[in-house]
Design a protein around this motif. Sequence first.
Motif, PDB file in Angstrom:
ATOM      1  N   GLY A  21      -3.609   4.856  -0.067  1.00  0.00           N
ATOM      2  CA  GLY A  21      -2.823   3.780   0.534  1.00  0.00           C
ATOM      3  C   GLY A  21      -3.069   3.680   2.036  1.00  0.00           C
ATOM      4  O   GLY A  21      -3.237   2.586   2.566  1.00  0.00           O
ATOM      5  N   TRP A  22      -3.094   4.822   2.719  1.00  0.00           N
ATOM      6  CA  TRP A  22      -3.385   4.826   4.157  1.00  0.00           C
ATOM      7  C   TRP A  22      -4.782   4.275   4.412  1.00  0.00           C
ATOM      8  O   TRP A  22      -4.977   3.497   5.342  1.00  0.00           O
ATOM      9  CB  TRP A  22      -3.298   6.250   4.713  1.00  0.00           C
ATOM     10  CG  TRP A  22      -1.925   6.709   5.067  1.00  0.00           C
ATOM     11  CD1 TRP A  22      -0.845   6.781   4.238  1.00  0.00           C
ATOM     12  CD2 TRP A  22      -1.491   7.187   6.330  1.00  0.00           C
ATOM     13  NE1 TRP A  22       0.226   7.273   4.906  1.00  0.00           N
ATOM     14  CE2 TRP A  22      -0.141   7.541   6.202  1.00  0.00           C
ATOM     15  CE3 TRP A  22      -2.120   7.360   7.559  1.00  0.00           C
ATOM     16  CZ2 TRP A  22       0.598   8.043   7.262  1.00  0.00           C
ATOM     17  CZ3 TRP A  22      -1.384   7.864   8.607  1.00  0.00           C
ATOM     18  CH2 TRP A  22      -0.034   8.203   8.456  1.00  0.00           C
ATOM     19  N   PHE A  23      -5.761   4.693   3.605  1.00  0.00           N
ATOM     20  CA  PHE A  23      -7.141   4.246   3.769  1.00  0.00           C
ATOM     21  C   PHE A  23      -7.250   2.737   3.587  1.00  0.00           C
ATOM     22  O   PHE A  23      -7.848   2.043   4.413  1.00  0.00           O
ATOM     23  CB  PHE A  23      -8.037   4.986   2.761  1.00  0.00           C
ATOM     24  CG  PHE A  23      -9.482   4.582   2.820  1.00  0.00           C
ATOM     25  CD1 PHE A  23     -10.318   5.091   3.797  1.00  0.00           C
ATOM     26  CD2 PHE A  23      -9.996   3.691   1.893  1.00  0.00           C
ATOM     27  CE1 PHE A  23     -11.654   4.713   3.851  1.00  0.00           C
ATOM     28  CE2 PHE A  23     -11.332   3.306   1.941  1.00  0.00           C
ATOM     29  CZ  PHE A  23     -12.157   3.823   2.930  1.00  0.00           C
ATOM     30  N   MET A  24      -6.660   2.211   2.522  1.00  0.00           N
ATOM     31  CA  MET A  24      -6.739   0.770   2.261  1.00  0.00           C
ATOM     32  C   MET A  24      -5.982  -0.020   3.332  1.00  0.00           C
ATOM     33  O   MET A  24      -6.434  -1.087   3.761  1.00  0.00           O
ATOM     34  CB  MET A  24      -6.225   0.447   0.856  1.00  0.00           C
ATOM     35  CG  MET A  24      -7.167   0.936  -0.224  1.00  0.00           C
ATOM     36  SD  MET A  24      -6.802   0.360  -1.892  1.00  0.00           S
ATOM     37  CE  MET A  24      -5.166   0.947  -2.162  1.00  0.00           C
ATOM     38  N   PHE A  29       0.817  -1.214   0.000  1.00  0.00           N
ATOM     39  CA  PHE A  29       0.000   0.000   0.000  1.00  0.00           C
ATOM     40  C   PHE A  29       0.851   1.265   0.000  1.00  0.00           C
ATOM     41  O   PHE A  29       0.355   2.346  -0.273  1.00  0.00           O
ATOM     42  CB  PHE A  29      -0.954   0.019   1.190  1.00  0.00           C
ATOM     43  CG  PHE A  29      -2.015  -1.042   1.113  1.00  0.00           C
ATOM     44  CD1 PHE A  29      -2.829  -1.160  -0.002  1.00  0.00           C
ATOM     45  CD2 PHE A  29      -2.204  -1.924   2.151  1.00  0.00           C
ATOM     46  CE1 PHE A  29      -3.809  -2.133  -0.085  1.00  0.00           C
ATOM     47  CE2 PHE A  29      -3.181  -2.900   2.090  1.00  0.00           C
ATOM     48  CZ  PHE A  29      -3.985  -3.006   0.965  1.00  0.00           C
ATOM     49  N   ALA A  30       2.127   1.144   0.324  1.00  0.00           N
ATOM     50  CA  ALA A  30       3.016   2.310   0.341  1.00  0.00           C
ATOM     51  C   ALA A  30       3.336   2.780  -1.069  1.00  0.00           C
ATOM     52  O   ALA A  30       3.590   3.960  -1.287  1.00  0.00           O
ATOM     53  CB  ALA A  30       4.300   1.986   1.087  1.00  0.00           C
ATOM     54  N   GLN A  31       3.327   1.874  -2.025  1.00  0.00           N
ATOM     55  CA  GLN A  31       3.683   2.205  -3.405  1.00  0.00           C
ATOM     56  C   GLN A  31       2.546   1.826  -4.349  1.00  0.00           C
ATOM     57  O   GLN A  31       2.609   0.810  -5.020  1.00  0.00           O
ATOM     58  CB  GLN A  31       4.969   1.464  -3.808  1.00  0.00           C
ATOM     59  CG  GLN A  31       6.180   1.814  -2.990  1.00  0.00           C
ATOM     60  CD  GLN A  31       6.590   3.258  -3.185  1.00  0.00           C
ATOM     61  OE1 GLN A  31       6.442   3.828  -4.259  1.00  0.00           O
ATOM     62  NE2 GLN A  31       7.096   3.866  -2.124  1.00  0.00           N
ATOM     63  N   LEU A  32       1.512   2.643  -4.374  1.00  0.00           N
ATOM     64  CA  LEU A  32       0.418   2.388  -5.305  1.00  0.00           C
ATOM     65  C   LEU A  32       0.840   2.815  -6.704  1.00  0.00           C
ATOM     66  O   LEU A  32       1.775   3.601  -6.866  1.00  0.00           O
ATOM     67  CB  LEU A  32      -0.831   3.143  -4.863  1.00  0.00           C
ATOM     68  CG  LEU A  32      -1.469   2.641  -3.567  1.00  0.00           C
ATOM     69  CD1 LEU A  32      -2.709   3.463  -3.233  1.00  0.00           C
ATOM     70  CD2 LEU A  32      -1.848   1.178  -3.657  1.00  0.00           C
ATOM     71  N   PRO A  33       0.174   2.320  -7.728  1.00  0.00           N
ATOM     72  CA  PRO A  33       0.550   2.690  -9.098  1.00  0.00           C
ATOM     73  C   PRO A  33       0.545   4.204  -9.302  1.00  0.00           C
ATOM     74  O   PRO A  33      -0.234   4.932  -8.677  1.00  0.00           O
ATOM     75  CB  PRO A  33      -0.536   2.025  -9.957  1.00  0.00           C
ATOM     76  CG  PRO A  33      -1.053   0.908  -9.123  1.00  0.00           C
ATOM     77  CD  PRO A  33      -0.934   1.364  -7.695  1.00  0.00           C
ATOM     78  N   SER A  34       1.417   4.674 -10.188  1.00  0.00           N
ATOM     79  CA  SER A  34       1.618   6.107 -10.382  1.00  0.00           C
ATOM     80  C   SER A  34       0.382   6.821 -10.925  1.00  0.00           C
ATOM     81  O   SER A  34       0.249   8.031 -10.741  1.00  0.00           O
ATOM     82  CB  SER A  34       2.803   6.348 -11.316  1.00  0.00           C
ATOM     83  OG  SER A  34       2.552   5.747 -12.570  1.00  0.00           O
ATOM     84  N   PHE A  35      -0.535   6.080 -11.551  1.00  0.00           N
ATOM     85  CA  PHE A  35      -1.711   6.766 -12.104  1.00  0.00           C
ATOM     86  C   PHE A  35      -2.622   7.338 -11.013  1.00  0.00           C
ATOM     87  O   PHE A  35      -3.493   8.156 -11.297  1.00  0.00           O
ATOM     88  CB  PHE A  35      -2.509   5.878 -13.059  1.00  0.00           C
ATOM     89  CG  PHE A  35      -3.133   4.655 -12.444  1.00  0.00           C
ATOM     90  CD1 PHE A  35      -4.327   4.728 -11.736  1.00  0.00           C
ATOM     91  CD2 PHE A  35      -2.530   3.420 -12.599  1.00  0.00           C
ATOM     92  CE1 PHE A  35      -4.901   3.604 -11.190  1.00  0.00           C
ATOM     93  CE2 PHE A  35      -3.101   2.285 -12.051  1.00  0.00           C
ATOM     94  CZ  PHE A  35      -4.282   2.381 -11.342  1.00  0.00           C
ATOM     95  N   TRP A  36      -2.420   6.951  -9.763  1.00  0.00           N
ATOM     96  CA  TRP A  36      -3.192   7.528  -8.668  1.00  0.00           C
ATOM     97  C   TRP A  36      -2.691   8.920  -8.314  1.00  0.00           C
ATOM     98  O   TRP A  36      -3.395   9.685  -7.666  1.00  0.00           O
ATOM     99  CB  TRP A  36      -3.152   6.638  -7.428  1.00  0.00           C
ATOM    100  CG  TRP A  36      -3.991   5.413  -7.569  1.00  0.00           C
ATOM    101  CD1 TRP A  36      -3.557   4.144  -7.758  1.00  0.00           C
ATOM    102  CD2 TRP A  36      -5.414   5.353  -7.563  1.00  0.00           C
ATOM    103  NE1 TRP A  36      -4.623   3.289  -7.871  1.00  0.00           N
ATOM    104  CE2 TRP A  36      -5.785   4.011  -7.754  1.00  0.00           C
ATOM    105  CE3 TRP A  36      -6.425   6.303  -7.424  1.00  0.00           C
ATOM    106  CZ2 TRP A  36      -7.109   3.602  -7.805  1.00  0.00           C
ATOM    107  CZ3 TRP A  36      -7.742   5.897  -7.468  1.00  0.00           C
ATOM    108  CH2 TRP A  36      -8.075   4.556  -7.661  1.00  0.00           C
ATOM    109  N   GLY A  37      -1.480   9.252  -8.712  1.00  0.00           N
ATOM    110  CA  GLY A  37      -0.929  10.588  -8.479  1.00  0.00           C
ATOM    111  C   GLY A  37      -0.897  10.955  -7.004  1.00  0.00           C
ATOM    112  O   GLY A  37      -0.545  10.149  -6.147  1.00  0.00           O
ATOM    113  N   ALA A  38      -1.332  12.185  -6.714  1.00  0.00           N
ATOM    114  CA  ALA A  38      -1.312  12.693  -5.337  1.00  0.00           C
ATOM    115  C   ALA A  38      -2.310  11.957  -4.444  1.00  0.00           C
ATOM    116  O   ALA A  38      -2.157  11.947  -3.221  1.00  0.00           O
ATOM    117  CB  ALA A  38      -1.619  14.185  -5.328  1.00  0.00           C
ATOM    118  N   ALA A  39      -3.309  11.328  -5.014  1.00  0.00           N
ATOM    119  CA  ALA A  39      -4.297  10.593  -4.219  1.00  0.00           C
ATOM    120  C   ALA A  39      -3.736   9.263  -3.724  1.00  0.00           C
ATOM    121  O   ALA A  39      -4.344   8.610  -2.874  1.00  0.00           O
ATOM    122  CB  ALA A  39      -5.562  10.352  -5.037  1.00  0.00           C
TER     123      ALA A  39
END
Length: 130
Positions: A86-89, A71-81
């Motif tokens: 990641g914290w939420f999930m 969850f620390a490294q989500l795909p880059s297409f999420w951008g600033a979100a």
Amino acid sequence: MNVENVLLGIAVHQLFWEHLPHWGRWFNRLLGMLPKPLQALYEQWRCPYCAGFWIGLSVHAATGRWVFDGFAQLPSFWGAAGVPLGWFMDALVFATLCKLGALVVHAIGLPALKGLQAKETFLAQKAKAN
């Protein structure tokens, strides 16, 4: 998986909702001094899943550790979100594991308590017989 955070979360839930309310009047008096909205939150968050989400966020913030590093490294297409998502999930997974842990503790606790009571009864009867 970071088991330490999950165990800490289960311990926090057990302490605040299972044990402190029964360890004398001081904790309940303290709760009574809180503003009514906070008292309502405490009552509503007895569920280890509901409280577990917020405990998970707090433990993550305090330790800086993720339950699952993915969850620390989500795909880059999420951008600033990506970071808040990641914290939420991570907190959702934490809440699920906290609820599972609380269920396991309760499932183990009842037979263990009944076994302890049976042993104490047996020993008391044995002592009377001697």
